[in-house]
Motif scaffolding. Structure first.
Motif, mmCIF file in Angstrom:
data_model
loop_
_atom_site.group_PDB
_atom_site.id
_atom_site.type_symbol
_atom_site.label_atom_id
_atom_site.label_comp_id
_atom_site.label_asym_id
_atom_site.label_seq_id
_atom_site.Cartn_x
_atom_site.Cartn_y
_atom_site.Cartn_z
ATOM 1 N N VAL A 444 12.076 -52.018 -50.186
ATOM 2 C CA VAL A 444 10.682 -51.813 -49.492
ATOM 3 C C VAL A 444 10.685 -51.061 -47.874
ATOM 4 N N VAL A 445 11.737 -51.527 -47.308
ATOM 5 C CA VAL A 445 12.004 -51.132 -46.020
ATOM 6 C C VAL A 445 13.154 -50.065 -45.950
ATOM 7 N N PRO A 446 12.676 -48.775 -45.380
ATOM 8 C CA PRO A 446 13.601 -47.682 -45.416
ATOM 9 C C PRO A 446 14.785 -47.985 -44.547
ATOM 10 N N GLU A 447 15.835 -47.313 -44.806
ATOM 11 C CA GLU A 447 17.244 -47.468 -44.103
ATOM 12 C C GLU A 447 16.902 -46.365 -42.963
ATOM 13 N N GLN A 448 16.475 -46.730 -41.882
ATOM 14 C CA GLN A 448 16.146 -45.696 -40.626
ATOM 15 C C GLN A 448 16.456 -46.496 -39.409
ATOM 16 N N LYS A 449 16.796 -45.877 -38.373
ATOM 17 C CA LYS A 449 17.224 -46.269 -37.018
ATOM 18 C C LYS A 449 16.026 -46.285 -36.389
ATOM 19 N N VAL A 450 16.071 -47.360 -35.218
ATOM 20 C CA VAL A 450 14.914 -47.775 -34.409
ATOM 21 C C VAL A 450 15.465 -47.394 -32.952
ATOM 22 N N PHE A 451 14.573 -46.703 -32.287
ATOM 23 C CA PHE A 451 15.293 -46.064 -30.891
ATOM 24 C C PHE A 451 16.792 -45.430 -31.108
ATOM 25 N N GLY A 452 16.960 -45.047 -32.148
ATOM 26 C CA GLY A 452 18.117 -44.124 -32.646
ATOM 27 C C GLY A 452 19.475 -45.017 -32.777
ATOM 28 N N ILE A 453 19.655 -46.411 -32.508
ATOM 29 C CA ILE A 453 20.595 -47.121 -32.590
ATOM 30 C C ILE A 453 20.496 -48.496 -33.470
ATOM 31 N N PHE A 454 19.152 -48.956 -33.726
ATOM 32 C CA PHE A 454 19.089 -50.087 -34.305
ATOM 33 C C PHE A 454 18.437 -50.109 -35.723
ATOM 34 N N ASN A 455 19.153 -50.802 -36.585
ATOM 35 C CA ASN A 455 18.831 -50.733 -38.067
ATOM 36 C C ASN A 455 17.619 -51.596 -38.332
ATOM 37 N N LEU A 456 16.401 -50.793 -38.809
ATOM 38 C CA LEU A 456 15.345 -51.398 -39.001
ATOM 39 C C LEU A 456 15.397 -52.476 -40.136
ATOM 40 N N GLN A 457 16.205 -52.326 -41.279
ATOM 41 C CA GLN A 457 16.432 -53.414 -42.085
ATOM 42 C C GLN A 457 16.975 -54.754 -41.433
ATOM 43 N N GLY A 458 17.923 -54.561 -40.493
ATOM 44 C CA GLY A 458 18.626 -55.647 -39.868
ATOM 45 C C GLY A 458 17.366 -56.344 -39.028
ATOM 46 N N ILE A 459 16.242 -55.361 -38.434
ATOM 47 C CA ILE A 459 15.410 -56.215 -37.588
ATOM 48 C C ILE A 459 14.445 -56.910 -38.274
#
Length: 704
Positions: A444-459
């Motif tokens: 349900v969480v897209p595999e995209q970057k936050v601020f260009g470097i952080f993995n959203l799923q990891g957050i």
């Protein structure tokens, strides 16, 4: 000289016993519990000169033979009881050479037991960096035993240690009769004679230890305890007074020995690196910022670094399953193998990369000495919630597994603080939750970057772990009012110097933990996978055949017909009937009967959830595109809405349910043994399940 020996490693906590154990045994290690207690037992085989097979026993760390915790009691029980199966032929006392005075107290007590002993001085590199010099000849003459210097992390001195072990064993001296470390200590003559005669003990000191341990030693039966109590009363033996006088006398002699053997530099050279790092890492603000940054890095790594090997394992399992279908004849055995065993075990193997990364980070933090700093900086916060700084170690350890984490609460002296820590520790997300978090977050969480470097799923993964930590603190704060703690405890600890991780030890730990995760979880999953496959493949009477006939009579031939038939047969199976039975209770959370089956089966072990769903969704499926575990879940259709089953609302509900629910029989069993009753495990099960159900209901109601 016999060919098989038992050698015990004894020492203070953090003296380097585990590192020495790894150096001596390598991969030939076994981990379990000592009989009757939930205390870690590590044993391994060491070959001396390729001739003598020696079993090395890594005993729990202790400061003296007067135990204050269950771990320390294990050491005393073994060393005082010649009939114990782990009673050693020889003892290697591992001492931190940079804290020689404190470490020699335990050595002096062990030496007086009369068991052949030698002293291994570890951390000599720290001594040299501090500018001190230890005169080994003086130390050996004063102690009357062989002294070997080692570096257990690098392996320096291990060859000499092995040779000295052979020498000590071959020159085994008779048990001591009256000679002890401190000749000024006087024993009540009649007391020691009667106890030695009763239990056939080798010397007076062991006899006095029996008198002291009369009510605590686990190996003494009621009759023996009664005899010892009678002897104590008869000769007026005051245990606490005797212990105090003995300890003071030992330290007086130890100070003289250390004064003669240890030469201090003109100006003490304090480790400048340790001081500089502590100024930052122990800072009241920056210390916490760095700690949370490290946690953030760990959870980013769990998703970002592990993704490629996980995808590879997932694809290979799917390809292997397809290959088996193509080469094996269509039969019940083939279905059991592919849709039952492989589908279930695959749900565990895919998460090996993440488990390895998690344990690697935890071990590195411990090896470097940083974990002790975390205990120190969090002590003040922990006390606000009814805990203390030592509670952080079990809480952080439970990120790996709650079972050893709960056992680690034994170093908390205050019983109420220990009980609160035991009750809230399972709220921390353990490694068994990683498969569930990973699969649901990825859906349900897209595999995209936050601020260009952080993995959203990891957050999101880190947020789930922090949620468990916050829940543990809040629960502890509430419990402290119910338990009405009035006494106050204090945190006293020694901060070790910072060290470079010994990568060999890190590798051994990762291998050991991954093996434990795979094989322990694998045994449960294989058993449950077989049971589930049977329950999902058969049903009462002719209901499955009738369900298939009904679907075929109402539907036209299509590529999806076989999937509709498989779904109808599964619903009519024994597993389907069971899922339907519990569905009304879980429907408010957004779950259907298939998820219900996975919920119930995962009470044996949380990680079974993914394997169960993989098995359930595999049974009877012929669709070519449903190749991997994630594909199966992503393709599942909600029959009521004809949309995806695993919507953000359902996935979020499941994530919160598993974040809070007590779904681990091993943890409950450990709590039972640690609290010596079913009262607290039952309370723990009820309150955690209640929090899980309520939070899952609220989030599903809001998001649906």
């Amino acid at each position: 000289m016999k060919s098989h020996y038992k050698i015990a490693l004894v020492g203070n906590p953090n003296a380097g016993k585990s590192s020495l154990f790894n150096q001596l045994t390598g991969l030939s290690q076994k981990v379990g519990n000592f009989p009757g207690v939930t205390v870690d037992k590590k044993t391994g085989i060491c070959h001396l000169n390729g001739v003598h097979t020696t079993e090395i026993i890594d005993l729990p760390g202790t400061y003296s033979l007067f135990p204050k915790s269950p771990d320390e009691q294990v050491v005393t029980d073994i060393l005082l009881n010649p009939k114990d199966e782990w009673y050693p032929d020889m003892i290697v006392v591992v001492a931190d050479a940079s804290n020689l005075k404190r470490n020699l107290l335990l050595f002096s007590e062990v030496k007086d037991l009369g068991i052949p002993v030698m002293l291994a001085l570890n951390m000599m590199d720290v001594v040299k960096k501090s500018g001190f010099h230890i005169d080994l000849s003086s130390l050996q003459n004063s102690l009357g035993v062989a002294v070997i210097t080692i570096n257990a992390r690098s392996g320096e001195g291990i060859k000499e240690l092995k040779q000295q072990i052979i020498t000590t064993l071959s020159e085994k001296k008779p048990q001591l009769s009256s000679e002890i470390f401190v000749d000024t200590i006087q024993f009540p003559e009649g007391l020691t004679q009667n106890i030695r005669a009763k239990f056939a003990l080798p010397n007076d000191y062991t006899a006095v230890q029996y008198a002291h341990q009369a009510q605590d030693a686990h190996f003494l039966d009621d009759q023996s305890q009664q005899f010892l109590e009678e002897q104590r009363q008869r000769y007026g033996f005051q245990s606490r007074q005797w212990q105090t006088e003995e300890t003071l006398a030992r330290y007086a002699k130890i100070r003289r020995i250390v004064s003669d053997a240890v030469h201090k530099p003109s100006a003490s050279k304090q480790n400048p690196l340790t001081t500089q790092l502590d100024n930052i890492l122990l800072h009241r603000v920056w210390g916490f910022v760095i700690f949370f940054a490290i946690l953030f890095l760990i959870f980013q790594a769990i998703f970002a670094w592990a993704q490629y090997p996980m995808d590879f394992i997932d694809a290979e399992i799917a390809q292997f399953t397809g290959w088996l279908h193509s080469v094996l004849p269509q039969s019940m055995i083939t279905d059991l193998l592919t849709d039952g065993l492989i589908a279930g075990v695959g749900g565990v193997l895919i998460f090996i990369p993440q488990i390895a990364i998690l344990f690697a980070f935890i071990n590195i933090l411990e090896e470097t000495g940083y974990m002790a700093r975390v205990v120190f900086i969090t002590d003040r916060i922990m006390r606000t919630f009814g805990l203390n700084g030592k509670s952080v170690v079990p809480l952080i350890s439970s990120v790996a597994c709650a079972v050893p984490a709960i056992m680690a609460t034994r170093n908390i002296d205050n019983w109420k603080e220990r009980l609160i820590t035991i009750m809230v520790t399972p709220l921390m997300s353990c490694s068994a939750r990683i498969p569930i978090y990973t699969i649901l977050v990825a859906l349900v969480v897209p595999e995209q970057k936050v601020f260009g470097i952080f993995n959203l799923q990891g957050i999101i993964l880190m947020a789930l772990y922090l949620l468990g930590f916050v829940a543990a603190l809040v629960s502890a704060w509430i419990m402290k009012f119910f338990l009405q703690r009035k006494d106050r405890s204090f945190l006293i600890m020694e901060l070790p110097d910072y060290k470079t991780p010994r990568w060999g030890n890190v590798g051994l730990t990762i291998l050991e933990k991954v093996k434990t995760f795979v094989f322990e979880a694998g045994k449960v999953i294989v058993a449950i996978a077989i049971v589930l496959w049977v329950l999902a493949s058969y049903g009462p009477g002719n209901q499955m055949a009738e369900a298939e006939q009904a679907v075929r009579s109402q539907a036209k031939e299509s590529t999806e017909l076989e999937d509709h038939v498989a779904a109808a047969k599964l619903e009519a199976s024994y597993a389907g009937h069971f899922g339907k039975f519990i569905e009304p209770a879980i429907r408010p959370l957004g779950y259907d009967w298939k998820i219900g089956i996975a919920l119930i089966s995962s009470f044996a072990a949380r990680e079974v959830f993914v394997g169960t769903l993989s098995t359930i969704y595999s049974v009877g499926s012929e669709s070519e595109d449903m190749t991997t575990i994630q594909d199966r879940l992503r393709s599942e259709v909600n029959p009521q809405t004809n949309g995806p089953m695993y919507t953000p609302a359902v996935a979020s509900s499941l994530l919160l349910f598993y974040a809070f629910a007590m779904m681990c029989m091993s943890t409950l069993a450990t709590v039972y043994r640690e609290t010596k009753g079913w009262k607290w495990p039952i309370i723990q099960l009820v309150y955690m399940t209640g929090i899980a159900y309520l939070s899952a209901f609220i989030v599903y109601t809001i998001l649906k």
